[in-house]
Scaffold this motif. Structure first.
Motif, PDB file in Angstrom:
ATOM      1  N   GLY A 255       0.821  -1.211   0.000  1.00 50.80           N
ATOM      2  CA  GLY A 255       0.000   0.000   0.000  1.00 50.80           C
ATOM      3  C   GLY A 255       0.852   1.258   0.000  1.00 50.80           C
ATOM      4  O   GLY A 255       1.824   1.373  -0.747  1.00 50.80           O
ATOM      5  N   ASP A 256       0.489   2.208   0.866  1.00 44.62           N
ATOM      6  CA  ASP A 256       1.240   3.461   0.954  1.00 44.62           C
ATOM      7  C   ASP A 256       2.660   3.257   1.457  1.00 44.62           C
ATOM      8  O   ASP A 256       3.533   4.109   1.242  1.00 44.62           O
ATOM      9  N   GLY A 257       2.916   2.136   2.127  1.00 50.34           N
ATOM     10  CA  GLY A 257       4.234   1.870   2.671  1.00 50.34           C
ATOM     11  C   GLY A 257       5.156   1.103   1.740  1.00 50.34           C
ATOM     12  O   GLY A 257       6.308   0.845   2.078  1.00 50.34           O
ATOM     13  N   ARG A 258       4.667   0.742   0.545  1.00 51.18           N
ATOM     14  CA  ARG A 258       5.477  -0.055  -0.376  1.00 51.18           C
ATOM     15  C   ARG A 258       6.636   0.787  -0.915  1.00 51.18           C
ATOM     16  O   ARG A 258       6.442   1.919  -1.375  1.00 51.18           O
ATOM     17  N   ILE A 259       7.847   0.198  -0.880  1.00 52.61           N
ATOM     18  CA  ILE A 259       9.032   0.943  -1.299  1.00 52.61           C
ATOM     19  C   ILE A 259      10.095  -0.028  -1.811  1.00 52.61           C
ATOM     20  O   ILE A 259      10.278  -1.116  -1.264  1.00 52.61           O
ATOM     21  N   GLU A 260      10.777   0.364  -2.879  1.00 54.23           N
ATOM     22  CA  GLU A 260      11.877  -0.432  -3.423  1.00 54.23           C
ATOM     23  C   GLU A 260      13.186   0.067  -2.808  1.00 54.23           C
ATOM     24  O   GLU A 260      13.477   1.270  -2.829  1.00 54.23           O
ATOM     25  N   ILE A 261      13.975  -0.873  -2.287  1.00 57.90           N
ATOM     26  CA  ILE A 261      15.226  -0.499  -1.614  1.00 57.90           C
ATOM     27  C   ILE A 261      16.332  -1.476  -2.004  1.00 57.90           C
ATOM     28  O   ILE A 261      16.080  -2.565  -2.521  1.00 57.90           O
ATOM     29  N   ASP A 262      17.559  -1.066  -1.765  1.00 57.43           N
ATOM     30  CA  ASP A 262      18.694  -1.984  -1.834  1.00 57.43           C
ATOM     31  C   ASP A 262      18.940  -2.504  -0.424  1.00 57.43           C
ATOM     32  O   ASP A 262      19.083  -1.724   0.518  1.00 57.43           O
ATOM     33  N   ASN A 263      18.979  -3.827  -0.299  1.00 62.00           N
ATOM     34  CA  ASN A 263      19.136  -4.492   0.994  1.00 62.00           C
ATOM     35  C   ASN A 263      20.616  -4.573   1.347  1.00 62.00           C
ATOM     36  O   ASN A 263      21.424  -5.097   0.582  1.00 62.00           O
ATOM     37  N   ASN A 264      20.973  -4.033   2.513  1.00 67.28           N
ATOM     38  CA  ASN A 264      22.378  -3.961   2.928  1.00 67.28           C
ATOM     39  C   ASN A 264      22.609  -4.689   4.251  1.00 67.28           C
ATOM     40  O   ASN A 264      21.896  -4.455   5.228  1.00 67.28           O
ATOM     41  N   ILE A 265      23.642  -5.533   4.264  1.00 70.51           N
ATOM     42  CA  ILE A 265      24.086  -6.140   5.508  1.00 70.51           C
ATOM     43  C   ILE A 265      24.880  -5.090   6.286  1.00 70.51           C
ATOM     44  O   ILE A 265      25.587  -4.269   5.694  1.00 70.51           O
ATOM     45  N   VAL A 266      24.769  -5.107   7.602  1.00 71.66           N
ATOM     46  CA  VAL A 266      25.388  -4.084   8.454  1.00 71.66           C
ATOM     47  C   VAL A 266      26.502  -4.711   9.283  1.00 71.66           C
ATOM     48  O   VAL A 266      26.311  -5.753   9.900  1.00 71.66           O
ATOM     49  N   SER A 267      27.672  -4.045   9.286  1.00 72.93           N
ATOM     50  CA  SER A 267      28.784  -4.546  10.102  1.00 72.93           C
ATOM     51  C   SER A 267      28.795  -3.933  11.498  1.00 72.93           C
ATOM     52  O   SER A 267      29.394  -4.490  12.419  1.00 72.93           O
ATOM     53  N   GLY A 268      28.171  -2.753  11.648  1.00 76.61           N
ATOM     54  CA  GLY A 268      28.206  -2.044  12.914  1.00 76.61           C
ATOM     55  C   GLY A 268      29.263  -0.954  12.969  1.00 76.61           C
ATOM     56  O   GLY A 268      29.360  -0.227  13.965  1.00 76.61           O
ATOM     57  N   ARG A 269      30.061  -0.812  11.901  1.00 76.60           N
ATOM     58  CA  ARG A 269      31.109   0.218  11.899  1.00 76.60           C
ATOM     59  C   ARG A 269      30.554   1.621  11.712  1.00 76.60           C
ATOM     60  O   ARG A 269      31.234   2.598  12.006  1.00 76.60           O
ATOM     61  N   ASP A 270      29.351   1.731  11.195  1.00 75.45           N
ATOM     62  CA  ASP A 270      28.725   3.046  11.015  1.00 75.45           C
ATOM     63  C   ASP A 270      27.257   2.937  11.415  1.00 75.45           C
ATOM     64  O   ASP A 270      26.453   2.364  10.682  1.00 75.45           O
ATOM     65  N   PRO A 271      26.905   3.501  12.555  1.00 74.90           N
ATOM     66  CA  PRO A 271      25.510   3.408  13.004  1.00 74.90           C
ATOM     67  C   PRO A 271      24.592   4.425  12.342  1.00 74.90           C
ATOM     68  O   PRO A 271      23.389   4.425  12.599  1.00 74.90           O
ATOM     69  N   GLY A 272      25.149   5.305  11.500  1.00 75.86           N
ATOM     70  CA  GLY A 272      24.337   6.389  10.969  1.00 75.86           C
ATOM     71  C   GLY A 272      24.031   7.401  12.059  1.00 75.86           C
ATOM     72  O   GLY A 272      24.548   7.321  13.176  1.00 75.86           O
ATOM     73  N   GLN A 273      23.194   8.368  11.729  1.00 72.49           N
ATOM     74  CA  GLN A 273      22.780   9.360  12.733  1.00 72.49           C
ATOM     75  C   GLN A 273      21.289   9.212  13.019  1.00 72.49           C
ATOM     76  O   GLN A 273      20.501   8.922  12.130  1.00 72.49           O
ATOM     77  N   GLY A 274      20.938   9.420  14.284  1.00 69.99           N
ATOM     78  CA  GLY A 274      19.539   9.297  14.686  1.00 69.99           C
ATOM     79  C   GLY A 274      18.933  10.604  15.148  1.00 69.99           C
ATOM     80  O   GLY A 274      17.756  10.662  15.508  1.00 69.99           O
TER      81      GLY A 274
END
Length: 747
Positions: free
Chosen positions: A483-502
């Motif tokens: 529905g409204d939440g449907r989205i195409e993305i690239d699936n990435n495995i995470v190592s934990g070296r970069d948590p991103g910003q929150g």
């Protein structure tokens, strides 16, 4: 270095084939150096001597089939002509073997070299004796090496020889190099070997990691105690991925331990077994594409519904683009207004990606690195990323190794150097194939890698191990949600070296400042000089620098000042005014105090201070462009670190060692000095903890009032009547800088 016999081989081609005209090529340069041009000429000559009408540089299936049909094998009994033999002799010399006298005779010297060639290829068990078989001839007529070169690994070479010896008789398997280096051809040969051992027939086995190969591997899990060819294939794959194991037919406990380490590194279940996910990660860059990633990236806006869909699907980190130069293509590629707030509200985190085109080698240059870094940093500040976020600059094409050397590394060095000139507001990451990521990181130009492993056919992925500093491993494109939440993305495995910003700065209601227009320099300088003269401070007596020199210093560091103003959402004029005013007042007394500080901490008066009248021990001084002391630098930066505005270690303002370390930075590094000014303003607004306490006021903002500007300018200098008077004098200077900045930013 020129080789006499290679030169004779080149002369033979020129003399025999009309300076190349008969072969459809230009005359060879007789320089005694081998290379593809010479090998192509020899290939065409061989085809010509076999009667093939359509000559080609490629030693393809037609040439290979003709050899088999006409001669079966080539030796002294089957070589069809003297020139045919001379071509073979010439090719041997071009590969570093003795070809005799290039006299058209398949003699004992040629035979000995052929035997050595077969042994070096690892096929002497299959092709004993001194005859040249078609696949060996094909391997002779290229630039592959069959001995270790360029610090190649003997273990890798033994694997290459083993593969050749075991599978050379299979229809689609060709001799691979035995040079001790993993490569695209070796990677494909490993997949062919897997398929052959699974029982796939010739014509079915194709070197692709398809459903049949995957299904077969799922039934070949190995563990401690296993032995045989499957263990050999598995240990070969481990060695080729630079894991510290032996090439062996026995699955030992030591091997299981190394497998567990590899699995942990790749974020697989660390069971020590050769299971399907582990086989996959060793054989193809994307590994097991059914794995659930913890991060994703895409070109679509994250709406509340999509954020919830991503979170429900197990994602916690989202990669989004800082900039899209197109107004029509991928309209949601760039982070949209309010999107970071949506990501934060959903409990997700975000890492920024910078890519405009970046899809061919011509894009990458030193100048492009400067442009991209400045634009990326300014965009990151505009969108609200806080200092310390890691921006991934893209290499979104199959950059071969030579291009990494000639273009990609200089580009990333330029990005790194520019980020330093901006005051290091953000960290740098690299997105791209494994080889580009590893090499950029090895040079210190990027801290972490976002690996485009989904592009398994890239030469920069085939034959290269996973970068040691990988943060995100992009393995497959998929759809999430409905529905409204449907989205195409690239699936990435995470190592934990970069948590991103929150957490992010809110989008400002006012325009942020941008880079100064140097065409306005003369007008700006005139107004500033007129004002300084009007208050009796035209520069000169007792001052080290003229007003022109002070202004040029400020403008030469405009990028760092602009970046800091955007990063901390303050007016650029606040930094410019403080730095310019202080620099204008830099006197011989200040120089003497600086020399005194050096003497106190080193016991030696520096050369530039030896002729000054009074130099005596002094722990600290206000130094550099903005006249900042080691103590106040520490206090202001500690304040910002505690507030989450700056990364770094809390230092002790009473420690001589810490003060000396910071003093040296503000004294010697203008970018560091100027980048500290906003922290001094923030610290002043927060109440100057650790110094003369002040009542906290609102931190510097884009909509600061004149009263707030006055307070911060005054607090920079201190307190009391003199500080008040100087702040009053600096207010018109602030107005002048702000006037010109407003013109540049357009409001």
């Amino acid at each position: 270095m020129a080789d006499e016999m290679v030169q004779r081989a080149q002369r033979f081609i020129n003399v025999t084939y009309g300076n190349g005209a008969t072969l459809g090529i230009s005359k060879l340069e007789e320089n005694g150096r081998t290379g593809w041009t010479v090998m192509y000429a020899l290939t065409r000559a061989l085809q010509y001597e076999m009667g093939i009408s359509s000559l080609s540089n490629s030693f393809g299936p037609g040439t290979l089939a003709a050899l088999g049909e006409k001669y079966g094998k080539v030796d002294e009994t089957t070589v069809p002509s003297a020139n045919f033999c001379r071509i073979i002799q010439s090719a041997l010399y071009c590969k570093g073997y003795d070809g005799g006298d290039i006299d058209g005779t398949y003699n004992s010297r040629v035979k000995a070299s052929v035997a050595q060639l077969n042994a070096n290829m690892g096929v002497s068990g299959t092709y004993p004796g001194t005859s040249l078989w078609p696949k060996v001839i094909k391997g002779l007529f290229n630039m592959d090496a069959y001995v270790t070169v360029n610090d190649g690994s003997d273990v890798v070479r033994s694997i290459q020889q083993w593969l050749n010896g075991r599978y050379v008789l299979r229809k689609d398997y060709y001799v691979i190099p035995c040079d001790g280096h993993h490569s695209r051809d070796v990677a494909k040969s490993m997949l062919l070997a897997i398929q052959y051992e699974l029982g796939m027939a010739d014509g079915v086995a194709n070197g692709a990691f398809g459903p049949g190969t995957q299904a077969g591997l799922k039934s070949h899990t190995l563990s401690t105690g296993a032995s045989g060819v499957w263990v050999q294939l598995f240990t070969a794959a481990m060695v080729l991925n630079k894991r510290p194991v032996s090439f062996s037919a026995t699955y030992t406990s030591a091997l299981a331990s190394s497998v567990s380490t590899f699995q942990s590194f790749m974020k697989l279940a660390a069971n020590g077994q050769a299971d399907f996910p582990t086989w996959s990660s060793l054989l193809v860059s994307y590994g097991d594409q059914s794995r659930q990633g913890g991060a994703c990236d895409g070109v679509t806006k994250i709406t509340p519904a999509r954020a919830q869909a991503l979170k429900a699907a197990g994602y916690s980190i989202v990669g989004r683009y800082l900039y899209n130069p197109s107004t029509t293509d991928l309209p949601e590629k760039e982070i949209q207004p309010g999107e970071l707030e949506t990501i934060k509200a959903a409990g997700l985190r975000c890492f920024p990606i910078y890519q405009t085109w970046a899809r061919s080698v011509d894009y990458y240059s030193v100048a492009q690195g400067v442009t991209d870094c400045m634009n990326a940093a300014f965009k990151a500040e505009e969108h609200g990323f806080k200092p310390g976020a890691r921006i991934y600059f893209a290499v979104d094409y199959d950059a071969v190794n030579d291009e990494v050397t000639s273009h990609i590394l200089p580009y990333f060095k330029s990005v790194r150097d520019t980020m330093v000139r901006l005051g290091s507001p953000y960290k740098i990451g690299v997105y791209g194939p494994r080889n580009a990521c590893s090499r950029v990181s090895a040079q210190g130009y990027a801290e972490t890698s976002f690996v485009s492993d989904m592009s398994s056919g890239f030469s920069g992925n085939l034959g290269y191990a996973m970068p040691e500093n990988w943060a995100f491993d992009q393995i497959v494109t998929k759809w999430v949600g409905s529905g409204d939440g449907r989205i195409e993305i690239d699936n990435n495995i995470v190592s934990g070296r970069d948590p991103g910003q929150g957490d992010f700065y809110p989008t400002p209601a006012q325009k942020m400042d941008t880079g100064f227009d140097l065409s306005l320099r003369a007008s700006l300088l005139k107004e500033v000089k007129d004002y300084m003269a009007s208050i009796g401070k035209p520069g000169g007596t007792g001052r080290i620098y003229t007003l022109d020199e002070c202004m040029d210093t400020i403008l030469s560091h405009d990028a760092a000042i602009t970046s800091a103003s955007r990063r901390y959402r303050m007016r650029k004029a606040l930094i410019q005014t403080t730095a310019f005013w202080e620099f204008c007042h830099y006197s011989y007394k200040d120089v003497g105090e600086d020399a005194s500080v050096v003497m106190y901490h080193t016991g030696v008066i520096p050369d530039w201070g030896k002729d000054l009248p009074i130099v005596e021990n002094l722990v600290d001084s206000s130094t550099g462009v903005a006249k900042i002391s080691g103590r106040t630098c520490i206090l202001s930066r500690n304040n910002s670190i505690r507030a989450g505005l700056l990364e770094g270690d809390i230092l002790d303002p009473t420690s001589n060692a810490d003060r000396w370390a910071m003093w040296q930075k503000v004294n010697q590094d203008n970018v560091f000095n100027l980048s500290t000014v906003p922290h001094l303003h923030i610290w002043a607004a927060d109440g100057k903890q650790g110094d003369h306490a002040e009542t906290p006021i609102r931190r510097p903002a884009l909509d600061y009032t004149d009263a707030e500007v006055f307070q911060v300018l005054r607090r920079y200098q201190g307190w009391g009547d003199l500080a008040e008077a100087h702040a009053q004098e600096r207010m018109p200077l602030y107005a002048i800088f702000e006037k010109f900045n407003r013109v540049v930013r357009g409001g």
